[in-house]
Design an enzyme around this catalytic site. Sequence first.
Site, mmCIF file in Angstrom:
data_model
loop_
_atom_site.group_PDB
_atom_site.id
_atom_site.type_symbol
_atom_site.label_atom_id
_atom_site.label_comp_id
_atom_site.label_asym_id
_atom_site.label_seq_id
_atom_site.Cartn_x
_atom_site.Cartn_y
_atom_site.Cartn_z
ATOM 1 N N TYR A 199 0.869 -1.171 0.000
ATOM 2 C CA TYR A 199 0.000 0.000 0.000
ATOM 3 C C TYR A 199 0.903 1.217 0.000
ATOM 4 O O TYR A 199 1.559 1.507 0.999
ATOM 5 C CB TYR A 199 -0.888 -0.051 1.239
ATOM 6 C CG TYR A 199 -2.013 0.952 1.335
ATOM 7 C CD1 TYR A 199 -2.224 1.941 0.395
ATOM 8 C CD2 TYR A 199 -2.888 0.903 2.418
ATOM 9 C CE1 TYR A 199 -3.264 2.836 0.503
ATOM 10 C CE2 TYR A 199 -3.943 1.797 2.547
ATOM 11 C CZ TYR A 199 -4.125 2.762 1.595
ATOM 12 O OH TYR A 199 -5.163 3.646 1.726
ATOM 13 N N LYS B 33 -1.419 -1.369 -4.172
ATOM 14 C CA LYS B 33 -2.455 -0.333 -4.167
ATOM 15 C C LYS B 33 -1.730 1.000 -4.096
ATOM 16 O O LYS B 33 -1.095 1.330 -3.098
ATOM 17 C CB LYS B 33 -3.405 -0.472 -2.984
ATOM 18 C CG LYS B 33 -4.478 0.623 -3.017
ATOM 19 C CD LYS B 33 -5.253 0.737 -1.730
ATOM 20 C CE LYS B 33 -6.307 1.833 -1.910
ATOM 21 N NZ LYS B 33 -6.158 2.955 -1.026
#
Length: 311
Positions: free
Chosen positions: A138, A166
């Site tokens: 992330y 992400k």
Amino acid sequence: MTLPTPLTGVVPPVCTPLTPDREVDVPSLIRLVDHLVNGGVDGLFVLGSSSEAAYLTDRHRRLVVETVTAHVGGSVPVLAGAIDMTTPRVLDHVEYVTAAGADAIVVTAPFYTRTHPAEIARHYRLIAARSSVPVFAYDLPVAVHTKLDPELVLELAAEGVLAGLKDSSGDLGGFRAVVTGARARPDITGFSVLTGSELFVDSALALGAAGAVPGLANVDPEGYVRLDRLCRAGDGERARAEQERLCALYGMVGAGDPARMGGSSSALGAFKAALFLRGVIACAATAEPQVPLSEEEVERVGKHLAAAGLL
């Protein structure tokens, strides 16, 4: 369920409905999950930024992931944030989210502590070695104050440490470097690069992204699913029009007065106000110490919904 490789499509970062006394509102959470799944989304991401994971106690986090995984029963993949300051603390979260049935975990770089790139790489390798499910990185430098280097991400992808990324960095150049780098390397297969942006999903998909994790998809899952499908069908004109409608809807995140609240209070408050106005959740409360929207600010959110055809 077995996570698709690569994971593609729309994977909303699920908001966490709260009661007025700031407990997890389980019935509202279940309604929200049904709202998203019925909207056609391809997966769910719990315990991320839009879930207010940083504000939730470990008890609340556990309740959220257990509720969602039990309710969907494998009908869509569930990714769960295992977000904390250091490797040992992340591993504690990994243990309970995987026990609850999460299909993948999502992990930031370490934060609070100052880390070297070698330590960030070690962090992900240690977590992957202990996790029974795939690990997604992330990239969230605004919160953790470290930008993941594209070459490091690609190195970890080639090793099989990372199943995906992400990207909420806002760095389009870095995003492109990961997408094109993964495509060019034969030692990287099944790697999902997902944009966390609400505003350039069409552009990200055109670059070769696998999908999107937009917070606004809580409010309008059908819109983001429609955008995703139009992009994949090569219908650029209609995709652009849908993206522009969603960009206008995203204007709701500015409903809060910046003189009295931060951007997180305004954005998350707007998402929850919109879900309340749409009848999905029972209360628009955000976690402490975020500042709640006023009645006038909630009315502004309603105007954005009406303009987008959602009221």
